[in-house]
Each structure stands twice: as structure tokens, then as C-alpha cells.
Design a protein around this motif. Structure first.
Motif, mmCIF file in Angstrom:
data_model
loop_
_atom_site.group_PDB
_atom_site.id
_atom_site.type_symbol
_atom_site.label_atom_id
_atom_site.label_comp_id
_atom_site.label_asym_id
_atom_site.label_seq_id
_atom_site.Cartn_x
_atom_site.Cartn_y
_atom_site.Cartn_z
ATOM 1 N N ASN A 1 6.577 -6.740 8.213
ATOM 2 C CA ASN A 1 6.601 -5.497 7.432
ATOM 3 C C ASN A 1 6.895 -5.783 5.972
ATOM 4 O O ASN A 1 7.718 -6.650 5.649
ATOM 5 N N MET A 2 6.218 -5.027 5.091
ATOM 6 C CA MET A 2 6.495 -5.108 3.665
ATOM 7 C C MET A 2 7.513 -4.043 3.294
ATOM 8 O O MET A 2 7.370 -2.871 3.660
ATOM 9 N N LYS A 3 8.531 -4.427 2.554
ATOM 10 C CA LYS A 3 9.594 -3.506 2.151
ATOM 11 C C LYS A 3 9.215 -2.709 0.917
ATOM 12 O O LYS A 3 9.615 -1.561 0.747
ATOM 13 N N ASN A 4 8.411 -3.327 0.022
ATOM 14 C CA ASN A 4 8.075 -2.690 -1.252
ATOM 15 C C ASN A 4 7.194 -1.462 -1.055
ATOM 16 O O ASN A 4 6.410 -1.387 -0.108
ATOM 17 N N ASP A 5 7.326 -0.502 -1.962
ATOM 18 C CA ASP A 5 6.429 0.643 -2.011
ATOM 19 C C ASP A 5 5.261 0.306 -2.937
ATOM 20 O O ASP A 5 5.460 0.008 -4.117
ATOM 21 N N LEU A 6 4.037 0.324 -2.407
ATOM 22 C CA LEU A 6 2.853 0.065 -3.213
ATOM 23 C C LEU A 6 2.238 1.379 -3.661
ATOM 24 O O LEU A 6 2.379 2.399 -2.997
ATOM 25 N N SER A 7 1.565 1.345 -4.801
ATOM 26 C CA SER A 7 0.869 2.545 -5.253
ATOM 27 C C SER A 7 -0.264 2.859 -4.275
ATOM 28 O O SER A 7 -0.770 1.981 -3.567
ATOM 29 N N LYS A 8 -0.671 4.100 -4.222
ATOM 30 C CA LYS A 8 -1.596 4.587 -3.200
ATOM 31 C C LYS A 8 -2.919 3.826 -3.195
ATOM 32 O O LYS A 8 -3.500 3.598 -2.134
ATOM 33 N N ASP A 9 -3.397 3.415 -4.353
ATOM 34 C CA ASP A 9 -4.739 2.847 -4.450
ATOM 35 C C ASP A 9 -4.752 1.332 -4.593
ATOM 36 O O ASP A 9 -5.745 0.747 -5.031
ATOM 37 N N THR A 10 -3.660 0.668 -4.263
ATOM 38 C CA THR A 10 -3.629 -0.793 -4.286
ATOM 39 C C THR A 10 -3.139 -1.325 -2.948
ATOM 40 O O THR A 10 -2.464 -0.616 -2.195
ATOM 41 N N SER A 11 -3.475 -2.557 -2.668
ATOM 42 C CA SER A 11 -2.979 -3.215 -1.459
ATOM 43 C C SER A 11 -2.937 -4.718 -1.692
ATOM 44 O O SER A 11 -3.504 -5.229 -2.656
#
Length: 332
Positions: free
Chosen positions: A235-245
Motif C-alpha cells: 500500500n502507498m501511504k501518500n495522497d496522489l493527485s487525482k490525475d497522476t499515478s
């Protein structure tokens, strides 16, 4: 071991922490919807070897989907490599007693002449059948030929178009995936989670956080839904912006503590995003095999889990009307 992973061949699935897409507004079903996946650095992806590469999870018709690409697939008994493309209904959108009847086209876009390679599929997605597509769609050598127009400036464009009769304006989510070359700046790193008392873990049991590639991660382990298997996720802990991965090559392993070998592991190349922050295996190993002392996975109360993580790319998404070309993110 049934659905347990084997070295280099088991396929990851969307994690339990993924967000469920909201129901589609009234009238949405009448619109034609599509998703384009532009891969810049295609030869770098081929250098990663055989296996499936996953697109980001995207929303169409109020459901979460992703594409799976295997550019080095082979038919049984044939050494020629082919390009396989599949559409998957994400686990967050799979509901009991619900059938999602679809008709769609999988495409490899001819960027020079417009003579796209198309494969039309009709499929009913449900809990027991979440994947459909085109195995060995075209030979890899055909895709690589300059005359085909499929591979232009080291870039390919794949996609899916859902066939609906409503408006002529197609609503498209376009993903551009940039695959990086391996360097000293993005080498894989291994995190070891030594568990002293497996039976005292919560459900799920989460490892301490660790950092790779500027992101924070943790491992989750818990009995699967059927209660007979062990589930394992990164699992990734960071919050990513909606349109990036972020595209990650991951390997999760349970260590044989008697010999020190990783006799059980699952590998995959998956995109972590705001609506898919966790990837792994719901049936990594049966609890019976895990607890069998002869296997060395659980010694008294101790076990050892390892995660090998490598950041190999990133993507950006654009929303809007259908386009004839794809905007790409270039290497720096």
C-alpha cells in the motif's frame, strides 16, 4: 497451492483500500465512453521482460476499470511473441449478484495511417469473470514494424472503446504512461518485515512504514474473504493527485526461515493512484500451507515478509473529448 502465486507469473489485483466509484448519473449509459493509454518509452517496457503491465484505474459508466498489456505473450507451444490486451473490472466495482453486460473494442492505434488494430468483445462482467480481452492480438514483430504505424518515436497507443448508441461525442480519459530506464536513482529497494507474533496481528496487520522513491509504503497481511487463505498487499501511504499515478515493479515474498530462500513470491507492475493505493494478492497462500511448519514460513509465532519496490514510471491523465492524437510526457 491453487491460486497461490508462483515466481514471476502470478498477477496482482486491485487492493482492498481502493475507492468505489459513485453511481453514474441518469442518462450516462447512453454516451459512448473510451480510454486511451499512451506508452512513451515502449522499448524500455520491453526490456523489463515478460509479464503484464497495468494501466491506472479509470472510471467509465460509474465503474472502475483498468487495461492489462502483455507485449511478450506466447501461445502454448509457440515461441513467437504476441501483444495481448485485456480489460479488467476492478474489484472495487465488483458487486455480488450484479452483472455488467458490455460490448467494447480493444484497439492498438495506428498513429501514421489510421489503420488501427481492433478486437471487438462482448462480455458479462461479474464476480466470477472480471476480465476479457484479446490474447495474442498481433505479433510483437508486426507492432514494431515501421510500416504498421503502431510504434512511432518509441511510443504506442492502446485503448478501449465502449460501444453505446447515444451521442456522437465520445468522452475519453487519456492516460500517458512514461516508463523510465533503470538507473542508480531509481534502483529497487527491499524492505523486510519481521513479525515476532503472527497470531497477535490485527486484521489486517500492517507493517511499519518505509520509504522508497520518495513515497511512503506499508505491507498489509490478513486472512482473505474466504477465510482459508492469507492475503498480502503493498500500500502507498501518500495522497496522489487525482490525475497522476506511479508505476511500480513490486515483489512480495514470504521467506522460508529454515533455508532463507524466498520460496513463495508474487510479482507485478502496477500503477498506484488515488483510487488504487494498494495492490497485491487476495489468495497469496493457503493458511494450511502457511502454518505448516515443514514449509518454514511460520516458525512457532514468527514469520518474515519482504517487499521489493522499484519506481519504474509515472503517468498523467487528461479528460475531454476524443482526440486523434495523444499528448505525451517525455523523458527528462
Amino acid at each position: 497451492m491453487g491460486n497461490s502465486p508462483s515466481r514471476g507469473r502470478s498477477k496482482p489485483e486491485q487492493g482492498h483500500g481502493s475507492k468505489v466509484a459513485p453511481s453514474s448519473p441518469a442518462g450516462m449509459q447512453s454516451q459512448q465512453m473510451a480510454f486511451k493509454w499512451s506508452i512513451d518509452g515502449f522499448y524500455s517496457l520491453l526490456d523489463k521482460g515478460e509479464g503484464w503491465t497495468y494501466s491506472r484505474v479509470f472510471e467509465i459508466m460509474g465503474l472502475n476499470w483498468y487495461l492489462k498489456l502483455n507485449p511478450r505473450d506466447k501461445r502454448s507451444g509457440d515461441d513467437e511473441e504476441h501483444v495481448s490486451l485485456q480489460l479488467e473490472l476492478a474489484r472495487s466495482s465488483v458487486k455480488l449478484d450484479t452483472i455488467v453486460a458490455t460490448s467494447f473494442k480493444l484497439l492498438i492505434y495506428d498513429q501514421s495511417y489510421g489503420k488501427h488494430s481492433e478486437h471487438q468483445v462482448s462480455h458479462s462482467f461479474q464476480t466470477a469473470s472480471t476480465s476479457a480481452g484479446a490474447s495474442c492480438m498481433i505479433p510483437l514483430e508486426t507492432l514494431k514494424k515501421q510500416s504498421s504505424g503502431f510504434l512511432v518515436n518509441n511510443s504506442c497507443v492502446f485503448g478501449v472503446e465502449f460501444i453505446k448508441v447515444a451521442t456522437s461525442q465520445a468522452i475519453v480519459t487519456l492516460e500517458t504512461l512514461f516508463v523510465q530506464k533503470t538507473s542508480i536513482f531509481n534502483e529497487s529497494k527491499v524492505y523486510t518485515w519481521n513479525i515476532e507474533d503472527f497470531f497477535s496481528l490485527k486484521n489486517p496487520g500492517d507493517s511499519p512504514e518505509f520509504e522508497v522513491g520518495g513515497y511512503k509504503w506499508y505491507i498489509s497481511m490478513y486472512p482473505s474473504r474466504d477465510g482459508n487463505h492469507l492475503s498480502l498487499y503493498l500500500n502507498m501511504k501518500n495522497d496522489l493527485s487525482k490525475d497522476t499515478s506511479t508505476l511500480v515493479q513490486l515483489t512480495l515474498s514470504i521467506k522460508d526461515q529454515e533455508t532463507g530462500n524466498h520460496l513463495l513470491e508474487g510479482t507485478g507492475r502496477c500503477q498506484f493512484s488515488d483510487n488504487a493505493p494498494g495492490w497485491g494478492w487476495s489468495k497469496f497462500i493457503s493458511l494450511e500451507d502457511f502454518k505448516n511448519s515443514a514449509n518454514g514460513y511460520l516458525v512457532k509465532t514468527k514469520c518474515c515478509i519482504e517487499a521489493e519496490v522499484e519506481i519504474i514510471g509515472s503517468s498523467r491523465v487528461e479528460h475531454g473529448p476524443n482526440r486523434s492524437g495523444a499528448k505525451r510526457v517525455r523523458c527528462v
